[in-house]
Design a protein around this motif. Structure first.
Motif, short mmCIF file in Angstrom:
data_model
loop_
_atom_site.label_atom_id
_atom_site.label_comp_id
_atom_site.label_asym_id
_atom_site.label_seq_id
_atom_site.Cartn_x
_atom_site.Cartn_y
_atom_site.Cartn_z
N TYR A 77 77.36 63.88 61.74
CA TYR A 77 77.77 63.98 63.14
C TYR A 77 76.75 64.72 64.01
CZ TYR A 77 81.11 64.35 66.98
OH TYR A 77 81.73 64.25 68.18
N SER A 78 76.28 65.86 63.60
CA SER A 78 75.32 66.65 64.38
C SER A 78 74.06 66.97 63.57
CB SER A 78 75.96 67.95 64.87
OG SER A 78 76.99 67.67 65.79
N ILE A 79 73.70 66.06 62.67
CA ILE A 79 72.52 66.26 61.83
C ILE A 79 71.68 64.99 61.84
CG2 ILE A 79 71.67 66.78 59.52
CD1 ILE A 79 74.29 68.27 59.03
N PHE A 80 70.40 65.16 62.13
CA PHE A 80 69.46 64.04 62.15
C PHE A 80 68.32 64.33 61.19
CE2 PHE A 80 71.66 63.17 66.01
CZ PHE A 80 71.46 61.83 66.30
N ARG A 81 67.68 63.25 60.73
CA ARG A 81 66.45 63.34 59.96
C ARG A 81 65.38 62.59 60.74
NH1 ARG A 81 66.80 60.54 54.57
NH2 ARG A 81 67.05 58.80 55.96
N ALA A 82 64.22 63.23 60.90
CA ALA A 82 63.14 62.60 61.66
C ALA A 82 61.80 62.90 61.02
CB ALA A 82 63.16 63.12 63.09
N TRP A 83 60.93 61.90 60.99
CA TRP A 83 59.56 62.07 60.52
C TRP A 83 58.71 62.29 61.76
CZ3 TRP A 83 58.06 62.29 55.49
CH2 TRP A 83 59.01 61.91 54.54
N LEU A 84 58.16 63.50 61.91
CA LEU A 84 57.46 63.88 63.13
C LEU A 84 56.11 64.52 62.85
CD1 LEU A 84 60.47 65.76 64.79
CD2 LEU A 84 59.77 63.41 65.26
N LYS A 132 73.90 64.16 75.48
CA LYS A 132 72.50 64.09 75.90
C LYS A 132 71.57 64.37 74.72
CE LYS A 132 72.75 65.30 80.78
NZ LYS A 132 72.33 66.30 81.78
N ALA A 133 71.87 65.41 73.96
CA ALA A 133 71.04 65.76 72.80
C ALA A 133 71.10 64.65 71.75
CB ALA A 133 71.51 67.09 72.20
N SER A 134 72.27 64.10 71.52
CA SER A 134 72.44 63.04 70.54
C SER A 134 71.61 61.81 70.93
CB SER A 134 73.91 62.68 70.43
OG SER A 134 74.11 61.67 69.48
N LYS A 135 71.67 61.42 72.18
CA LYS A 135 70.90 60.27 72.66
C LYS A 135 69.40 60.52 72.50
CE LYS A 135 73.46 56.97 74.36
NZ LYS A 135 73.43 55.66 73.77
N LEU A 136 68.97 61.73 72.85
CA LEU A 136 67.57 62.09 72.72
C LEU A 136 67.12 61.99 71.26
CD1 LEU A 136 64.93 63.29 73.93
CD2 LEU A 136 65.90 65.53 73.41
N LEU A 137 67.90 62.54 70.36
CA LEU A 137 67.53 62.54 68.94
C LEU A 137 67.55 61.14 68.33
CD1 LEU A 137 69.19 65.85 67.94
CD2 LEU A 137 66.83 65.23 67.47
N GLU A 138 68.38 60.25 68.84
CA GLU A 138 68.39 58.88 68.33
C GLU A 138 67.05 58.20 68.56
OE1 GLU A 138 71.76 57.03 70.18
OE2 GLU A 138 73.17 57.99 68.82
N GLY A 139 66.31 58.65 69.56
CA GLY A 139 64.98 58.11 69.80
C GLY A 139 63.91 58.69 68.89
N TYR A 140 64.23 59.75 68.17
CA TYR A 140 63.27 60.40 67.29
C TYR A 140 63.53 60.16 65.81
CZ TYR A 140 61.01 63.15 70.96
OH TYR A 140 60.29 63.54 72.05
N GLY A 141 64.79 59.96 65.45
CA GLY A 141 65.10 59.85 64.03
C GLY A 141 66.41 59.15 63.79
N GLU A 142 66.96 59.38 62.62
CA GLU A 142 68.22 58.73 62.26
C GLU A 142 69.31 59.77 61.99
OE1 GLU A 142 68.27 56.87 58.29
OE2 GLU A 142 66.26 57.71 58.07
N ARG A 143 70.52 59.41 62.38
CA ARG A 143 71.66 60.30 62.19
C ARG A 143 72.07 60.30 60.72
NH1 ARG A 143 75.35 62.06 65.83
NH2 ARG A 143 74.67 60.54 67.37
N ILE A 144 72.22 61.50 60.17
CA ILE A 144 72.69 61.67 58.80
C ILE A 144 74.17 62.01 58.81
CG2 ILE A 144 72.44 63.02 56.68
CD1 ILE A 144 70.08 61.21 57.26
N TRP A 176 68.61 58.99 51.39
CA TRP A 176 67.48 59.92 51.31
C TRP A 176 66.37 59.32 50.48
CZ3 TRP A 176 66.48 64.28 53.89
CH2 TRP A 176 67.52 64.83 54.61
N PRO A 177 65.68 58.32 51.04
CA PRO A 177 64.56 57.76 50.28
C PRO A 177 63.44 58.78 50.17
CG PRO A 177 64.54 56.91 52.50
CD PRO A 177 65.80 57.74 52.35
N GLY A 178 62.51 58.48 49.32
CA GLY A 178 61.36 59.37 49.14
C GLY A 178 60.51 59.47 50.38
N ARG A 179 59.34 59.92 50.19
CA ARG A 179 58.39 60.19 51.26
C ARG A 179 58.06 58.93 52.04
NH1 ARG A 179 52.49 60.43 50.21
NH2 ARG A 179 51.69 61.02 52.22
N GLN A 180 57.98 59.07 53.37
CA GLN A 180 57.56 57.97 54.23
C GLN A 180 56.07 58.13 54.51
OE1 GLN A 180 58.76 58.13 58.35
NE2 GLN A 180 59.13 55.95 58.36
#
Length: 97
Positions: free
Chosen positions: A36-43, A22-34, A87-91
């Protein structure tokens, strides 16, 4: 005026596979998986608080959650040895017309 976006590293340790999915699915809507259990998101601040609120509904006390804000200067110093392009630079959080 657009809200300022910040890069966040979202890490979690969830004991139950069902809650993990459930958490993984939720986070896929916010950012990208780096990893297994780590995401990066611009928020924005509002998006971050909404994500935190939604994750709190899923997680139990035995689960772990870490949200780390990464400033632009720190992004420049990230070492990604096997996949530097991950890990691109700033978005940009705004658009100039």
């Amino acid at each position: 005026m657009a809200e300022h976006k910040v890069c966040y590293l979202v890490c979690y340790d969830i004991r139950c596979q069902k809650r993990w999915r459930k958490a993984s699915k939720l986070l896929e809507g916010y950012g990208e998986r780096i990893q297994y259990s780590i995401f990066r998101a611009w928020l924005t601040l509002r998006e971050r608080e909404k994500l935190r609120w939604e994750l709190e509904k899923i997680l139990k006390p035995e689960d772990g959650l870490l949200l780390v804000g990464i400033c632009n200067r720190c992004l420049e110093r990230v070492l990604a040895s096997n996949r530097p392009e991950s890990w691109p630079g700033r978005q940009d959080s705004y658009r100039i017309c």
